[in-house]
Every structure is written in structure tokens, then in C-alpha cells.
Scaffold this active site. Sequence first.
Site, PDB file in Angstrom:
ATOM      1  N   CYS A  42       0.815  -1.222   0.000  1.00  0.00           N
ATOM      2  CA  CYS A  42       0.000   0.000   0.000  1.00  0.00           C
ATOM      3  C   CYS A  42       0.847   1.269   0.000  1.00  0.00           C
ATOM      4  CB  CYS A  42      -0.926  -0.039   1.197  1.00  0.00           C
ATOM      5  SG  CYS A  42      -1.840   1.472   1.425  1.00  0.00           S
ATOM      6  N   HIS A 444     -23.713  24.037   1.014  1.00  0.00           N
ATOM      7  CA  HIS A 444     -23.736  24.622  -0.326  1.00  0.00           C
ATOM      8  C   HIS A 444     -22.644  25.665  -0.451  1.00  0.00           C
ATOM      9  CE1 HIS A 444     -25.353  26.108  -4.106  1.00  0.00           C
ATOM     10  NE2 HIS A 444     -25.153  27.329  -3.640  1.00  0.00           N
TER      11      HIS A 444
HETATM   12  C1  LIG Z   1      -0.926  -0.387  -7.832  1.00  0.00           C
HETATM   13  C2  LIG Z   1      -1.853  -0.614  -6.664  1.00  0.00           C
HETATM   14  C3  LIG Z   1      -2.715   0.379  -6.275  1.00  0.00           C
HETATM   15  C4  LIG Z   1      -3.564   0.165  -5.193  1.00  0.00           C
HETATM   16  N1  LIG Z   1      -4.416   1.161  -4.817  1.00  0.00           N
HETATM   17  C5  LIG Z   1      -5.238   0.970  -3.785  1.00  0.00           C
HETATM   18  C6  LIG Z   1      -6.104   1.998  -3.343  1.00  0.00           C
HETATM   19  O1  LIG Z   1      -6.130   3.090  -3.904  1.00  0.00           O
HETATM   20  N2  LIG Z   1      -6.899   1.754  -2.284  1.00  0.00           N
HETATM   21  C7  LIG Z   1      -6.896   0.540  -1.637  1.00  0.00           C
HETATM   22  O2  LIG Z   1      -7.643   0.364  -0.675  1.00  0.00           O
HETATM   23  N3  LIG Z   1      -6.093  -0.458  -2.037  1.00  0.00           N
HETATM   24  C8  LIG Z   1      -5.268  -0.279  -3.076  1.00  0.00           C
HETATM   25  N4  LIG Z   1      -4.428  -1.281  -3.456  1.00  0.00           N
HETATM   26  C9  LIG Z   1      -4.474  -2.554  -2.728  1.00  0.00           C
HETATM   27  C10 LIG Z   1      -3.690  -2.452  -1.420  1.00  0.00           C
HETATM   28  O3  LIG Z   1      -2.357  -2.097  -1.693  1.00  0.00           O
HETATM   29  C11 LIG Z   1      -3.754  -3.768  -0.682  1.00  0.00           C
HETATM   30  O4  LIG Z   1      -5.103  -4.140  -0.487  1.00  0.00           O
HETATM   31  C12 LIG Z   1      -3.074  -3.678   0.672  1.00  0.00           C
HETATM   32  O5  LIG Z   1      -1.721  -3.303   0.549  1.00  0.00           O
HETATM   33  C13 LIG Z   1      -3.164  -5.027   1.407  1.00  0.00           C
HETATM   34  O6  LIG Z   1      -2.563  -4.887   2.640  1.00  0.00           O
HETATM   35  P1  LIG Z   1      -1.941  -6.143   3.405  1.00  0.00           P
HETATM   36  O7  LIG Z   1      -1.508  -5.625   4.739  1.00  0.00           O
HETATM   37  O8  LIG Z   1      -2.872  -7.276   3.368  1.00  0.00           O
HETATM   38  O9  LIG Z   1      -0.686  -6.597   2.563  1.00  0.00           O
HETATM   39  P2  LIG Z   1       0.511  -5.851   1.830  1.00  0.00           P
HETATM   40  O10 LIG Z   1       0.350  -4.390   1.782  1.00  0.00           O
HETATM   41  O11 LIG Z   1       0.688  -6.593   0.560  1.00  0.00           O
HETATM   42  O12 LIG Z   1       1.748  -6.127   2.779  1.00  0.00           O
HETATM   43  C14 LIG Z   1       2.233  -7.408   2.978  1.00  0.00           C
HETATM   44  C15 LIG Z   1       3.650  -7.319   3.483  1.00  0.00           C
HETATM   45  O13 LIG Z   1       4.079  -8.612   3.906  1.00  0.00           O
HETATM   46  C16 LIG Z   1       5.435  -8.777   3.555  1.00  0.00           C
HETATM   47  N5  LIG Z   1       5.714 -10.213   3.486  1.00  0.00           N
HETATM   48  C17 LIG Z   1       5.152 -11.132   2.669  1.00  0.00           C
HETATM   49  N6  LIG Z   1       5.642 -12.358   2.951  1.00  0.00           N
HETATM   50  C18 LIG Z   1       6.547 -12.208   3.952  1.00  0.00           C
HETATM   51  C19 LIG Z   1       7.383 -13.088   4.673  1.00  0.00           C
HETATM   52  N7  LIG Z   1       7.393 -14.405   4.422  1.00  0.00           N
HETATM   53  N8  LIG Z   1       8.183 -12.598   5.629  1.00  0.00           N
HETATM   54  C20 LIG Z   1       8.189 -11.266   5.895  1.00  0.00           C
HETATM   55  N9  LIG Z   1       7.409 -10.381   5.260  1.00  0.00           N
HETATM   56  C21 LIG Z   1       6.590 -10.842   4.296  1.00  0.00           C
HETATM   57  C22 LIG Z   1       5.556  -8.083   2.206  1.00  0.00           C
HETATM   58  O14 LIG Z   1       6.899  -7.721   1.950  1.00  0.00           O
HETATM   59  C23 LIG Z   1       4.639  -6.874   2.415  1.00  0.00           C
HETATM   60  O15 LIG Z   1       5.374  -5.769   2.879  1.00  0.00           O
HETATM   61  C24 LIG Z   1      -3.546  -1.082  -4.520  1.00  0.00           C
HETATM   62  C25 LIG Z   1      -2.662  -2.079  -4.911  1.00  0.00           C
HETATM   63  C26 LIG Z   1      -1.819  -1.853  -5.954  1.00  0.00           C
HETATM   64  C27 LIG Z   1      -0.866  -2.935  -6.355  1.00  0.00           C
END
Ligand SMILES: Cc1cc2nc3c(=O)[nH]c(=O)nc-3n(C[C@H](O)[C@H](O)[C@H](O)COP(=O)(O)OP(=O)(O)OC[C@H]3O[C@@H](n4cnc5c(N)ncnc54)[C@H](O)[C@@H]3O)c2cc1C
Length: 465
Positions: A42, A444
Site C-alpha cells: 500500500c 452549499h
Molecule cells: C498499484 C496498486 C494500487 C492500489 N491502490 C489501492 C487503493 O487506492 N486503495 C486501496 O484500498 N487499495 C489499493 N491497493 C491494494 C492495497 O495495496 C492492498 O489491499 C493492501 O496493501 C493489502 O494490505 P496487506 O496488509 O494485506 O498486505 P501488503 O500491503 O501486501 O503487505 C504485505 C507485506 O508482507 C510482507 N511479506 C510477505 N511475505 C513475507 C514473509 N514471508 N516474511 C516477511 N514479510 C513478508 C511483504 O513484503 C509486504 O510488505 C492497490 C494495490 C496496488 C498494487
Amino acid sequence: MADNYDVIVLGSGPGGYVAAIRCAQLGLKTAIVERENLGGICLNWGCIPTKALLRSAEIFHYMQNAKDYGLMAEKISADLDAVVKRSRGVAKQLNQGVTHLMKKNKITVHMGDGKLIGKGKLSVTRDGKVEELTAKNIIIATGARARDLPQLKADGKRVWTYRHAMTPPEMPKKLLVVGSGAIGIEFASFYNDMGADVTVVEMLDRIVPVEDADVSAFLEKALTKQGMKILTGAKIDKIATGDKGVTATIKDKAGKDVTDEYSHVIVAIGIVPNVENLGLEDVGVEPDQRFHIKTDDFGRTNVDGVWAIGDVTAPPWLAHKASHEGVIVAEAIAGNHPHALDVRNIPGCTYCHPQIASVGLTEAKAKEAGYEVKVGNFPFIGNGKAIALGEAEGFVKTVFDAKTGELLGAHMIGAEVTEMIQGYTVGKTLETTEAELMETVFPHPTISEAMHESVLAAYGRAIHI
Ligand SMILES: Cc1cc2nc3c(=O)[nH]c(=O)nc-3n(C[C@H](O)[C@H](O)[C@H](O)COP(=O)(O)OP(=O)(O)OC[C@H]3O[C@@H](n4cnc5c(N)ncnc54)[C@H](O)[C@@H]3O)c2cc1C
């Protein structure tokens, strides 16, 4: 001796870091494990840096249309490297912000690859060194990554995932965007505004297919007017990288093969959960049919003491859903009684130009669910502020249960709608009806008055149309 915690959070995206902060606030000894950047996709590669890029594109668009506002802007040009540099700077600032929040909340950060190695046990590997941690509870928040096209792997040169598209080696001249979900459409909008010749190909019969059909139709028209080529009901038949770029054969709606050359391709066909090499099988954590981790309404997996949140679990795959789940899990671990998350009340926003925002059921889904509906529609052209801003393109659509007046869904397209949707989201969370929304006074002049008018329109009472 292994470091021992009440809670270890694996992954520091908006799910993981928020869960960690809430756990710490609740007095639990908490650690977080991250292999790449604090803040996850994110802050570093998703929501935030894309919005920084889109902001540059928006300003560029206004500069090009300055004369519509009685202003002169000559010799306008864009410096893609500087635009990207700004976006990376914004991501860095937020990444540092999360580092600060971890310190402030006394959360121990372990950088490295985390893996479950037994009940309450986790290993963290970095540069060949392994440390072992133990905890009563482990929250898996490892997120997801881009899905590749089966025929073509992204190489960062001609074929890009969102990561490459966010730090492009050069400006694409002729860009093919595969997939018209939020990510595909945001990049298509960005590069189109920046001057690329953009084609979007979507397998389904309309773009942004999770949105209300009226929004998809309006967006398609708006993007086509901006010069984008949109192919719906179309499929990539063949695709290969060559000297000049990428040659793609697309089977169009009519079943005809159309072959064209593109300088670059962005693949935005969805995500795959990061579930590999986490030791899930070893401890017996079960996936669902789509290989996301299966949980109950409070983030519990089938294994005692193992929880999961965010993109690694069921949809919607959104940052605010991940964060909300993070808080729910923290409360449940602390022995509190949080409310389960109601997915019907999670808003979704796409920051293309014009913007899209929605919450709840589309008109079609409401009918499918057996509701008799009342539908309101109010165009931005009837809103004074939208006209004053030069942003009269858009509408607000509301869907009500005809029997009870309950707000079932709201769908908006146009300027600032991503900021406005929260009004309906609060209403929906409070199970509002048309009567309460009609009683609400809207300031407004604001575009939000169109939200009021849409409700009035559903009941034949709109004032300005
Ligand atoms: C281009 C793009 C634009 C987006 N825009 C939006 C938006 O405008 N609004 C919105 O709500 N969502 C948006 N999203 C989606 C949003 O980014 C995700 O829904 C959100 O980041 C999910 O959060 P999370 O905490 O589940 O995982 P993530 O943010 O994916 O974080 C997971 C973390 O776990 C770490 N990790 C994974 N495996 C391991 C391991 N084995 N050991 C240690 N660390 C590990 C990774 O390195 C990562 O840092 C967008 C996504 C993308 C790709």
C-alpha cells in the site's frame, strides 16, 4: 533463547502494521516481521505512490486546459523522471512514518523472511542468518502480488507489473493495459493523461466490472473521449515480445483477431496471495478454493493461535479492509468482543479521471438478491459547484430497498467522489434510510449536494433536474 512475544505480526502492510499498533495499545508485547519495506504494498508500491503519480497527471491535465479557466500556460511539458521521483519520495516519507509508529508503540521490528516452524514458533531469515521467535499468537498479513499473464511473464522492460509501471524505465509511446480493474484503469488513466497512446483490453463485457453497469458505461465513454481505446469482451490470443516492443493478437467482441504492436504492456489481471514458503502446510493452516487463507469473521484460521488478515485472505483486496481486519484481530486476541466486518459496507475507490467510488450493492446485484428497488440518479451538470469547478462530468446513483427505504448501495463517478463516498458509507454502517438522508442538510455549494439530490431523485423529489 528465542525472543518471546504475545503477538507476532508477519507482514507490515496496512493490515499488519495497524494490527501491531492496536495490539501494542492493548498492552500486548508485539513484534512485526517484514522482508522488504515497512508499510507493505500500500504505502510503497500501491495506494499511495499511484495517487502521487495520478496527482501529477491531474495537474498536467489542468495545465493543458488552463485556458478553460481564463489562464495562460504555454510550452507545457512533463518530466516523467521527476514525476516518478516525487511519487517515490511520497512513498519513502510514509515508510519512514511507519518506522516512527513502530518505535512510538514499542513494537519490535524484525527484518527478514518469516516462516512458521511450529506451534507459536516463527523463524526469521536475513542474509543467511536465522533467528527464532515465539508467540502465543501469530497474525499472517503477508498480502499478495501481481498475477502474471499465463503466456507472458513481466520482465520490467516491455512487459510491466504495477511495480514496473510505477518506476518506468521510459515513457511508453503505445501502451496496452491488460485488465480494467482499479489498478489497470488507474495506470491507463495516468499514462493517457501523460500523453501515451493507450489501449485497454478487458475480457468481461464492460470495464471496471465490479462497479455498477451505469458507472462502467459512463467511464468507457469518458475515457474514449479522452482518446483511449477500450476493447471489452476481448481476449489476448497471442502475445510476444519482439524488437520493437510487444506484438499482441486480441480476439475482439466479434471474434475477429486484431494484431497490433505496442511499445509496452501493463499486466493488471489480478493478484495472487503470498502463501508460499510460510510453513502453512506444516502447521495445518487451510486455504480457500482460491488459495487465500480461510478465516472466520474475526480473522481466526483453523489453527489455534494463528490469525490472518488483508490481501492474503478473502476479498475485497483493499487497504482499508486489511486495516479494519487488523484492529478486529487485535481486539479478539486481547479478549475483547469486536464487531465482525460487514463487507457490504466497505467502500471502493478508483482514482482514474473521472474518479469512481461506490459502496454496497449495485442495482443489478440488489435485484439479483431479490430486492424491489428504488433508484435515484443525479447528474453533476445539475450541481452548481461542479459547474463552477469545470467538472460537470459525472453522476451519483443510489439504490434503495423499495419496501423499507434502506440504502443498499451508492455509486458515483466524477470529481472528488473518492472523498465523498464516506458520507454514504457512514449512512450505510448506521443502516440509514432514505428519510434520514433526505433530512440531512448538505453544505452549499459542494458537489456533495448531488448525493442529497440522488436520494431525492429516487423518490421523485429532486430539485435541480
Ligand atoms: C498499484 C496498486 C494500487 C492500489 N491502490 C489501492 C487503493 O487506492 N486503495 C486501496 O484500498 N487499495 C489499493 N491497493 C491494494 C492495497 O495495496 C492492498 O489491499 C493492501 O496493501 C493489502 O494490505 P496487506 O496488509 O494485506 O498486505 P501488503 O500491503 O501486501 O503487505 C504485505 C507485506 O508482507 C510482507 N511479506 C510477505 N511475505 C513475507 C514473509 N514471508 N516474511 C516477511 N514479510 C513478508 C511483504 O513484503 C509486504 O510488505 C492497490 C494495490 C496496488 C498494487
